[in-house]
Write a protein that holds these residues in place. Structure first.
Motif, PDB file in Angstrom:
ATOM      1  N   ILE A   6      46.152  19.632  42.341  1.00 25.47           N
ATOM      2  CA  ILE A   6      46.089  20.503  41.210  1.00 25.47           C
ATOM      3  C   ILE A   6      47.412  21.376  41.270  1.00 25.47           C
ATOM      4  CG2 ILE A   6      44.833  22.644  40.401  1.00 25.47           C
ATOM      5  CD1 ILE A   6      42.460  21.572  41.469  1.00 25.47           C
ATOM      6  N   ASP A   7      47.942  21.623  40.152  1.00 24.15           N
ATOM      7  CA  ASP A   7      49.242  22.510  40.051  1.00 24.15           C
ATOM      8  C   ASP A   7      48.796  24.085  39.605  1.00 24.15           C
ATOM      9  OD1 ASP A   7      51.002  20.501  40.551  1.00 24.15           O
ATOM     10  OD2 ASP A   7      51.371  20.180  38.254  1.00 24.15           O
ATOM     11  N   HIS A   8      49.194  24.764  40.596  1.00 22.95           N
ATOM     12  CA  HIS A   8      48.585  26.409  40.444  1.00 22.95           C
ATOM     13  C   HIS A   8      49.760  26.868  39.623  1.00 22.95           C
ATOM     14  CE1 HIS A   8      45.227  25.504  42.916  1.00 22.95           C
ATOM     15  NE2 HIS A   8      46.074  24.824  43.573  1.00 22.95           N
ATOM     16  N   SER A   9      49.436  27.873  38.752  1.00 26.47           N
ATOM     17  CA  SER A   9      50.169  28.721  37.914  1.00 26.47           C
ATOM     18  C   SER A   9      50.762  29.828  39.005  1.00 26.47           C
ATOM     19  CB  SER A   9      49.695  29.061  36.831  1.00 26.47           C
ATOM     20  OG  SER A   9      48.807  30.097  36.955  1.00 26.47           O
ATOM     21  N   HIS A  10      51.923  30.447  38.250  1.00 26.96           N
ATOM     22  CA  HIS A  10      52.462  31.737  38.817  1.00 26.96           C
ATOM     23  C   HIS A  10      51.326  32.751  38.816  1.00 26.96           C
ATOM     24  CE1 HIS A  10      54.829  35.389  38.926  1.00 26.96           C
ATOM     25  NE2 HIS A  10      55.731  34.822  39.584  1.00 26.96           N
ATOM     26  N   GLU A  11      50.496  32.928  37.755  1.00 26.85           N
ATOM     27  CA  GLU A  11      49.453  33.836  37.702  1.00 26.85           C
ATOM     28  C   GLU A  11      48.266  33.446  38.687  1.00 26.85           C
ATOM     29  OE1 GLU A  11      47.833  37.324  36.593  1.00 26.85           O
ATOM     30  OE2 GLU A  11      49.801  36.645  35.929  1.00 26.85           O
TER      31      GLU A  11
END
Length: 77
Positions: A6-11
């Motif tokens: 899973i790619d995690h966002s900056h937020e």
């Protein structure tokens, strides 16, 4: 830590940091402030998320290893 697809966002990384902030060494807070003011690759965001994930539940040895890895990223960006 197993690898996640899973790619995690900056937020998401910021929220994870906020949830673990009280368990991290105080001297790291300024480094994280600098980190969140910049743009980062997806790989770095994913690594940061997983180093922070469940940090509070990690053993002391695991925490020390994670702090070392976090410092490597935070001091070299």
């Amino acid at each position: 830590m197993s690898e996640c697809k899973i790619d995690h966002s900056h937020e998401e990384v910021k929220k994870k940091y906020e949830s673990q902030k009280e368990f991290l060494p105080n001297e790291m807070h300024v480094l994280f402030d600098d980190f969140f003011n910049g743009a980062h690759t997806q790989d770095i965001l994913n690594n940061m998320f997983h180093l922070l994930k469940k940090y509070d539940l990690a053993s002391e040895d695991e925490k020390a290893e994670r702090i070392g890895r976090l410092n490597l990223i935070l001091k070299n960006i």
